[in-house]
Design a protein around this motif. Structure first.
Motif, short mmCIF file in Angstrom:
data_model
loop_
_atom_site.label_atom_id
_atom_site.label_comp_id
_atom_site.label_asym_id
_atom_site.label_seq_id
_atom_site.Cartn_x
_atom_site.Cartn_y
_atom_site.Cartn_z
N ILE A 1 0.86 -1.19 0.00
CA ILE A 1 0.00 0.00 0.00
C ILE A 1 0.89 1.24 0.00
O ILE A 1 1.80 1.35 0.82
CB ILE A 1 -0.92 0.02 1.24
N GLY A 2 0.61 2.16 -0.90
CA GLY A 2 1.39 3.39 -0.96
C GLY A 2 1.13 4.30 0.23
O GLY A 2 0.02 4.31 0.79
N TYR A 3 2.14 5.05 0.62
CA TYR A 3 2.01 6.02 1.70
C TYR A 3 3.01 7.14 1.48
O TYR A 3 3.91 7.05 0.65
CB TYR A 3 2.23 5.36 3.07
N ALA A 4 2.85 8.20 2.24
CA ALA A 4 3.82 9.29 2.28
C ALA A 4 4.24 9.45 3.73
O ALA A 4 3.53 9.04 4.64
CB ALA A 4 3.22 10.58 1.75
N CYS A 5 5.39 10.07 3.95
CA CYS A 5 5.92 10.21 5.30
C CYS A 5 6.45 11.62 5.51
O CYS A 5 7.22 12.13 4.69
CB CYS A 5 7.04 9.19 5.52
N VAL A 6 6.03 12.24 6.61
CA VAL A 6 6.59 13.52 7.03
C VAL A 6 7.47 13.24 8.24
O VAL A 6 7.05 12.57 9.19
CB VAL A 6 5.48 14.54 7.38
N ILE A 7 8.69 13.75 8.18
CA ILE A 7 9.69 13.50 9.22
C ILE A 7 10.04 14.82 9.89
O ILE A 7 10.40 15.79 9.21
CB ILE A 7 10.96 12.87 8.58
N GLU A 8 9.90 14.85 11.21
CA GLU A 8 10.23 16.04 12.01
C GLU A 8 11.36 15.68 12.96
O GLU A 8 11.27 14.67 13.67
CB GLU A 8 9.01 16.50 12.81
N ALA A 9 12.39 16.51 13.00
CA ALA A 9 13.53 16.28 13.90
C ALA A 9 13.71 17.50 14.79
O ALA A 9 13.39 18.62 14.40
CB ALA A 9 14.80 16.03 13.09
N ASP A 10 14.22 17.29 16.01
CA ASP A 10 14.41 18.42 16.90
C ASP A 10 15.74 19.15 16.68
O ASP A 10 16.06 20.08 17.41
CB ASP A 10 14.21 18.02 18.37
N ALA A 11 16.50 18.73 15.67
CA ALA A 11 17.72 19.41 15.25
C ALA A 11 17.92 19.07 13.77
O ALA A 11 17.33 18.10 13.27
CB ALA A 11 18.92 18.96 16.08
N PRO A 12 18.73 19.84 13.04
CA PRO A 12 18.92 19.54 11.62
C PRO A 12 19.53 18.16 11.38
O PRO A 12 20.47 17.75 12.07
CB PRO A 12 19.88 20.65 11.16
N VAL A 13 18.97 17.45 10.40
CA VAL A 13 19.47 16.15 9.94
C VAL A 13 19.35 16.11 8.42
O VAL A 13 18.71 16.97 7.82
CB VAL A 13 18.68 14.97 10.56
N VAL A 14 19.95 15.10 7.82
CA VAL A 14 19.81 14.84 6.39
C VAL A 14 19.09 13.50 6.25
O VAL A 14 19.42 12.55 6.97
CB VAL A 14 21.17 14.82 5.67
N VAL A 15 18.09 13.42 5.34
CA VAL A 15 17.26 12.23 5.21
C VAL A 15 17.30 11.71 3.78
O VAL A 15 17.15 12.47 2.82
CB VAL A 15 15.80 12.53 5.62
N GLN A 16 17.48 10.41 3.66
CA GLN A 16 17.47 9.73 2.38
C GLN A 16 16.51 8.54 2.47
O GLN A 16 16.36 7.93 3.54
CB GLN A 16 18.87 9.24 2.02
N GLN A 17 15.87 8.21 1.37
CA GLN A 17 14.95 7.08 1.27
C GLN A 17 15.56 6.01 0.39
O GLN A 17 16.16 6.32 -0.63
CB GLN A 17 13.63 7.56 0.67
N THR A 18 15.39 4.75 0.78
CA THR A 18 15.86 3.63 -0.03
C THR A 18 14.78 2.55 -0.06
O THR A 18 14.16 2.28 0.97
CB THR A 18 17.16 3.04 0.54
N ARG A 19 14.58 1.95 -1.22
CA ARG A 19 13.63 0.85 -1.36
C ARG A 19 14.30 -0.29 -2.12
O ARG A 19 14.89 -0.08 -3.17
CB ARG A 19 12.39 1.29 -2.13
N LEU A 20 14.19 -1.49 -1.56
CA LEU A 20 14.61 -2.70 -2.25
C LEU A 20 13.34 -3.46 -2.64
O LEU A 20 12.55 -3.81 -1.77
CB LEU A 20 15.49 -3.58 -1.38
N ASP A 21 13.15 -3.67 -3.92
CA ASP A 21 12.02 -4.43 -4.43
C ASP A 21 12.56 -5.75 -4.98
O ASP A 21 13.16 -5.78 -6.05
CB ASP A 21 11.29 -3.65 -5.51
N SER A 22 12.37 -6.82 -4.23
CA SER A 22 12.90 -8.12 -4.65
C SER A 22 11.77 -9.08 -5.00
O SER A 22 11.90 -10.29 -4.87
CB SER A 22 13.79 -8.71 -3.55
N ARG A 23 10.64 -8.54 -5.48
CA ARG A 23 9.52 -9.41 -5.87
C ARG A 23 9.91 -10.31 -7.03
O ARG A 23 9.38 -11.40 -7.18
CB ARG A 23 8.30 -8.58 -6.26
#
Length: 124
Positions: free
Chosen positions: A88-110
């Motif tokens: 099921i598709g979704y979206a994500c909002v990420i809140e941090a209490d200090a600056p960070v860098v965020v990356q997304q990774t997906r492995l599709d092994s179907r």
């Protein structure tokens, strides 16, 4: 480096955990992951909220990233407040209490011909 770089709010608009996998777990288990870099001198509290097409948002999912460390968190392994549904598709909002860098990774092994996606999140 002991100063924090990045932003406090990030968005992943295309979240998806494939429901099937080929190959052996845990390496070849289809998954989605959020990779968070904290270059600062203090630990960072990170909160994830998930949004869906046809149901209410789910969260918060709380994480901590140690000072001057990175965290690779598979969405498949998040269970509190509830497991994230597969297929099921979704979206994500990420809140941090200090600056960070965020990356997304997906492995599709179907399929035996695996696909790997990786992209920086949108800093909001």
């Amino acid at each position: 480096m002991t100063y924090a770089i990045g932003k406090r709010r990030w968005v992943l608009a295309d979240g998806y955990i494939p429901a099937e996998s080929t190959g052996e777990a845990p390496e070849m288990l289809s998954h989605e992951a959020v990779c968070i870099l904290n270059t600062g001198a203090e630990p960072v509290r990170v909160v994830l909220m998930l949004y869906f097409e046809d149901r209410d948002p789910v969260g918060p999912y709380e994480l901590r990233v140690a000072a001057r460390r990175t965290l690779h968190q598979r969405f498949n392994e998040l269970t509190d407040p509830e497991p994230i549904p597969k297929g099921i598709g979704y979206a994500c909002v990420i809140e941090a209490d200090a600056p960070v860098v965020v990356q997304q990774t997906r492995l599709d092994s179907r399929q035996s011909q695996n696909a790997l996606l990786s992209t920086l999140a949108y800093p909001a």
